[in-house]
Scaffold this motif. Structure first.
Motif, PDB file in Angstrom:
ATOM      1  N   MET A   1       0.803  -0.964   0.311  1.00 52.20           N
ATOM      2  CA  MET A   1       0.080  -0.030   0.284  1.00 52.20           C
ATOM      3  C   MET A   1       0.779   1.311   0.138  1.00 52.20           C
ATOM      4  O   MET A   1       1.804   1.389   0.965  1.00 52.20           O
ATOM      5  CB  MET A   1      -0.578   0.165   1.144  1.00 52.20           C
ATOM      6  CG  MET A   1      -1.791   1.197   1.450  1.00 52.20           C
ATOM      7  SD  MET A   1      -2.398   1.105   3.082  1.00 52.20           S
ATOM      8  CE  MET A   1      -4.084   2.561   3.261  1.00 52.20           C
ATOM      9  N   ASN A   2       0.052   2.393  -1.010  1.00 49.41           N
ATOM     10  CA  ASN A   2       1.561   3.797  -0.841  1.00 49.41           C
ATOM     11  C   ASN A   2       1.509   4.061   0.790  1.00 49.41           C
ATOM     12  O   ASN A   2      -0.408   4.720   1.030  1.00 49.41           O
ATOM     13  CB  ASN A   2       0.607   4.049  -2.067  1.00 49.41           C
ATOM     14  CG  ASN A   2       1.159   5.924  -1.449  1.00 49.41           C
ATOM     15  OD1 ASN A   2       0.606   6.685  -1.313  1.00 49.41           O
ATOM     16  ND2 ASN A   2       2.156   5.863  -2.959  1.00 49.41           N
ATOM     17  N   ARG A   3       2.985   4.277   1.626  1.00 48.62           N
ATOM     18  CA  ARG A   3       2.517   5.153   2.153  1.00 48.62           C
ATOM     19  C   ARG A   3       1.801   6.297   2.073  1.00 48.62           C
ATOM     20  O   ARG A   3       1.119   6.894   3.306  1.00 48.62           O
ATOM     21  CB  ARG A   3       4.266   5.351   3.033  1.00 48.62           C
ATOM     22  CG  ARG A   3       4.690   5.502   3.891  1.00 48.62           C
ATOM     23  CD  ARG A   3       4.428   7.574   3.988  1.00 48.62           C
ATOM     24  NE  ARG A   3       5.116   7.635   3.064  1.00 48.62           N
ATOM     25  CZ  ARG A   3       6.134   8.485   2.888  1.00 48.62           C
ATOM     26  NH1 ARG A   3       7.135   7.764   3.656  1.00 48.62           N
ATOM     27  NH2 ARG A   3       6.565   9.004   1.216  1.00 48.62           N
ATOM     28  N   ASN A   4       1.810   7.378   1.615  1.00 47.23           N
ATOM     29  CA  ASN A   4       0.996   8.783   1.599  1.00 47.23           C
ATOM     30  C   ASN A   4      -0.370   8.403   1.941  1.00 47.23           C
ATOM     31  O   ASN A   4      -1.069   9.434   2.597  1.00 47.23           O
ATOM     32  CB  ASN A   4       1.414   9.016   0.494  1.00 47.23           C
ATOM     33  CG  ASN A   4       2.791  10.162   0.629  1.00 47.23           C
ATOM     34  OD1 ASN A   4       3.802   9.349   1.790  1.00 47.23           O
ATOM     35  ND2 ASN A   4       3.149  10.606  -0.695  1.00 47.23           N
ATOM     36  N   GLU A   5      -0.988   7.470   1.164  1.00 46.00           N
ATOM     37  CA  GLU A   5      -2.635   6.495   1.060  1.00 46.00           C
ATOM     38  C   GLU A   5      -2.998   7.143   2.907  1.00 46.00           C
ATOM     39  O   GLU A   5      -3.838   7.309   3.000  1.00 46.00           O
ATOM     40  CB  GLU A   5      -2.664   5.947   0.161  1.00 46.00           C
ATOM     41  CG  GLU A   5      -2.815   6.306  -1.080  1.00 46.00           C
ATOM     42  CD  GLU A   5      -3.104   5.320  -1.870  1.00 46.00           C
ATOM     43  OE1 GLU A   5      -3.842   4.008  -1.802  1.00 46.00           O
ATOM     44  OE2 GLU A   5      -2.817   5.369  -3.381  1.00 46.00           O
ATOM     45  N   LEU A   6      -2.175   5.558   3.220  1.00 42.50           N
ATOM     46  CA  LEU A   6      -2.135   5.109   4.579  1.00 42.50           C
ATOM     47  C   LEU A   6      -2.217   6.268   5.965  1.00 42.50           C
ATOM     48  O   LEU A   6      -3.208   6.518   6.029  1.00 42.50           O
ATOM     49  CB  LEU A   6      -1.145   3.841   4.705  1.00 42.50           C
ATOM     50  CG  LEU A   6      -0.950   3.288   6.993  1.00 42.50           C
ATOM     51  CD1 LEU A   6      -2.339   2.522   6.331  1.00 42.50           C
ATOM     52  CD2 LEU A   6      -0.469   2.783   6.476  1.00 42.50           C
ATOM     53  N   VAL A   7      -0.677   7.521   5.395  1.00 40.63           N
ATOM     54  CA  VAL A   7      -0.804   8.234   6.110  1.00 40.63           C
ATOM     55  C   VAL A   7      -1.701   9.092   6.372  1.00 40.63           C
ATOM     56  O   VAL A   7      -2.702   9.768   7.080  1.00 40.63           O
ATOM     57  CB  VAL A   7       0.093   9.093   6.036  1.00 40.63           C
ATOM     58  CG1 VAL A   7       0.266  10.474   6.592  1.00 40.63           C
ATOM     59  CG2 VAL A   7       1.855   8.032   6.738  1.00 40.63           C
ATOM     60  N   SER A   8      -2.339   9.644   4.700  1.00 38.10           N
ATOM     61  CA  SER A   8      -3.312  10.346   4.811  1.00 38.10           C
ATOM     62  C   SER A   8      -5.223   9.938   5.831  1.00 38.10           C
ATOM     63  O   SER A   8      -5.865  10.655   6.303  1.00 38.10           O
ATOM     64  CB  SER A   8      -4.086  11.047   3.618  1.00 38.10           C
ATOM     65  OG  SER A   8      -3.542  11.663   2.653  1.00 38.10           O
TER      66      SER A   8
END
Lengths: 250, 250, 250, 250, 250, 250
Positions: A1-8
């Motif tokens: 999973m893309n890190r930035n999506e998870l962080v968002s």
């Protein structure tokens, strides 16, 4: 999973922007861009980072990060922790107050649910935000009974300070160092304050109010939030997750 | 003895004006003008005030007063404590940081002397002032030995966190909540930090520095200063004195 | 009547929580739990406290309390006042800015009503809150006429500074030390500012604006609020009330 | 005489840089470069500026300037005063606290000298600086006698508040609004505080300390410094000087 | 036209009260009460004031006034500028941040419109307010093309720093010193930041982000707002207006 | 050489503790414990770090570090720079204001020495510290001559703003962004201010003072200090050193 999506997702779900940032909530240290495996822990220490590395995690999600009030120098323990994170491309995501206060996965609703209580109202004002909750038993319970349940479910020893009520109807929960809420608890008629850490000065306040207190350990009371968040992340995104248990005994 | 003369002596001897006044050092609450009998205690609680009243004291001299950062309302515990003081004409004299830091009667030189150490240099910077000291053994001692002496002389149980050195040459002492000095201790090569109170966050810092720590109780480590001051006052002015022991176990 | 219920009513009615707390509005000093008889006064001095004691009051309600910006030491006049309050179990309830600004019982609507004026709009910004009001005559009045009415109704001598208008259509009222509102008054075209106290620096500002001012005494202009509140409390709760008149002549 | 040389002399002689600059001491508004004729006044108002212009002054030297805490807008009275200054090339030199506190030409030594007293010690701490002095009679004087001398020499009426001593040995002087020094005066055993302005809140403090006070007018007590400085400038530099008397009656 | 009416219109239209006042927006220096002829300029210097005087203006409307953070002394350049303004009865009206941020006449919408772009969303957070905008090309453009258009329309030379994208889809505009928005631009995926001034430290940030930047001159980018406002004032009120061009080359 | 010994020498020699720490002077990022080879650079960017790595340095010594006012998040450019430092075990030592102000190896004495001038007196007050110097020619020089020498010795183009003097006797030097010293330069009669960076607002101040200015580039003026320090370190400790030249053109 893309890190930035998870962080968002996390920033949003935990309402990170609503909290003062002295504890640098959110993605505190950047790492690799893809995240498949996440380690959860209460604290950021060399041992927990090592645990994450051994477990082949791409990200750590913790309650206590490694920056408080801004880093001026990257030396000593800050250097050692950061070196281990960076050399292993580990992302460090921090949720401090947002994870105390969260109404679903928060430490404090977690404490109440150990007693099968639902949060009745927010409680525990800290820098203009309420970070805890209180609940109410249908039938008043002796304090020993409450202590026994908490001790069993957290698998720890607990201490009680029976300065006020000994038969408990209302219970307030503030994980970690929650003694700042003693006077509010007394004023609102909360029979028992459950918290994690209790020092000499807190004792004197509780004694004279008087307010009954149950102390279950800073570490133990703050495992609830990260574990609940871990469950949510696994279920929602199907990511690999694991918990690193490094109790301080405090 | 005239109260104002005694207060002048204490202010001078303890260098009260050199310390920031958030803890309202000096004569914190006025009482009768003549003082013959003085109660000494670590804390200002209903129990210690009651002890002073029963002992027919004219003044209490304590380490922890009842005002921190200014009183905005005289209600709740502040009202109860103040009512008991005022109705009994008790003077309340407070020496917080001045009594930690004092080179003769201070808590921290007191801790070192339990180990037959002389203070070598000030240590423990707190708001730009050094409030502790460190000393040095002629022969390095195993940490267990140091722990045993402190435990015996303070008549308490102690905990050690042996994260750094286990054979001890230099010892730093900061009574009460002294963990703010962990990094300074490590940087200055102090093998063991003796302090009173040690929380979850302190543990994490000590663990990663790494720094060995001996924890002897906030209360116990702060009995030394008031007792030393009590002895001085009795010898110098021939006043009646007594100590009120109300340990918190913390 | 239960003291806490009365305090809740007052806090609510006067909107105490909307005002900055440097003047410690609300129950400033705790006393007995039951309240049947209440003394009202402008100030908290040894004389007014003595008046309350002689009148057998259970509570004093005043405009000026005894804590401003937090008490660091309870010595000198603070000790003397507090001792008399506490030894007589007197509650001290304070309403400073809330009682200047209140639209029904406030000092400033009170001043306008002496002239049969209704408050037209809030006026007098102080720390982001408007604490006064202004009103408008149907027919412009000579300033001497206005002065005469105020002097008679407040039973005092008044001074006028006729630097601006001498025939008055709009009147702004700020009880006590209201000269901070001189420039706002001029900017808003308020013909006359009625206030209580007027110093050298205020004179220079009014002179050069130019702004006409009527000075009726700090004390006198602030009797209106406590008296109006006294009437309300008597009528609403049937409690015994009395006013303690200790004018300063200023 | 060159304006900059005169300004350098004044800055030096009055130790302008030693005082906090909220009142913008020193050359506050620039004017012509050569100065032969100087007007002295207590205040900067349209009337005193007009007086200076009519008297053909090149500079005004005043106790109260026109900038306090920085000008954000040059409109209203600031504009009117500044326009008159600038269109007439008038320099404005300000000495506020430096002229209260000066040991030779200061307002406060001036007040003591009216009573033939020499300043014994600095007194009146204001923002960490002592701006007044106190002196001591060889023989104690009744307060009426002191009042009579001050009234005659300042050519004004004075008020006394005889809350404390009525026979006076030690006298403290703080020109203008000096009530901030009431508690210090009481604590130091100063029998009488002479000051210029005295408001409602000051009355309450003096009453309860108790402290005797003599009030001689803000304006009148602050004429002494500018007049003494005027004399010095005339004698030292042979410049034309004149005093503009615009009393406020306050 | 009455000056106060014009000022009210401007304050309202530019929403002056919504902006922090360190730059003293609004009528900064008062002048004559009637305004028929208005000079517009970017800066307040002796030259632009002289230009306004020669052009017989009654008011100057500028982007940069002469007061920043409060004037403590009216000497040196402040005196010279103020003297010229006051002696010529010139009003000085200032619109700093309000004129950067305005959605109709602002500098930043002006910059986008040079490229035929409509503002898509606010951008450029400065002290909690967004003062710029960004827009989007329908077809991506090479950076050289964008640079050429800006250079032609502003009649100036521009510099580009092509550290990031070279083919541009989204463009953010912050007139003057807009490098504070570099990180926000990068985070929001804005391909090119157009700004006026770009220093050594800004270069280092842009280089490492990496973020492409077009620098068109502080002065040139800030002529757009005052010119747009000039047009509006002429059309709406039929007043005489003229622009004073005094480029700094920076 | 042991890293800590070198750091102690530098801290001492540059008097690091005398400067406010917003720029985190001293060892800003820890690296390997032994240091044999040191890279010197003006800035900390990915390129200069890469240059240090390629040159096999153990430490970088720079004028501009990577932390300003505390790091709250280690993401984006902070992460990229730190990752490269940490993965290569590079120490980062920073000397910002200490290297501007140093009397032997400082940027500002360096600038004066290009003109064969000795520093006469400190100059350029910044946060209560003087960080520059000024010197004096024996014979006044035309500004073009001064410009030519600076341009040649720094191997760059320079701009002059000849608003004040064109024949120069006294020269003040403030490397980097030194326009904060314009008014002080004018007040002290310094004919020419040499600095590195000069923006739109600075231009306006210099123009109206009027003050002549020579602008030689932020980067170029700040190469002098690191190069002088490099020479000292090589000579004193015999370490390998090299300079990384990455000009910004600004």
């Amino acid at each position: 999973m893309n890190r930035n999506e998870l962080v968002s997702f996390l920033d949003d779900y935990l309402q990170v922007s609503a909290y003062p940032d002295k504890s640098s909530n959110g993605l505190q240290v950047e790492g690799k861009a893809e995240v498949e495996r996440i380690a959860f822990a209460v604290d950021t220490t060399l041992k927990t980072i090592e645990g994450a590395v051994k477990g082949k995690a791409d990200m750590m999600i913790v309650h206590h990060g490694m920056i408080w009030g801004g880093l001026n120098y990257i030396t000593g323990i800050h250097y050692k922790r950061l070196k281990m994170l960076i050399e292993n491309d580990l992302n460090l995501y921090v949720a401090h107050l947002p994870l105390d206060a969260h109404p679903e996965v928060g430490n404090n609703v977690g404490l109440l649910r150990l007693l099968d209580l639902e949060p009745k109202r927010p409680f525990g004002e800290y820098k203009s935000l309420s970070i805890g909750f209180y609940g109410e038993f249908e039938e008043p319970q002796p304090i020993e009974k409450v202590a026994q349940i908490i001790a069993e479910k957290l698998d720890t020893t607990v201490r009680t300070y029976e300065f006020g009520k000994r038969v408990i109807k209302t219970v307030g929960a503030i994980s970690g160092a929650g003694a700042f809420a003693l006077e509010e608890a007394y004023r609102k008629g909360i029979d028992l304050l459950i918290t994690g850490e209790f020092g000499h000065a807190d004792y004197l306040t509780a004694l004279d109010l008087p307010q009954s207190v149950l102390v279950a350990g800073h570490y133990k009371t703050e495992t609830l939030g990260v574990k609940a968040l871990m469950k949510l992340i696994r279920e929602r995104f199907g990511l690999d997750v694991f918990f690193i248990d490094e109790p301080t005994g405090l």
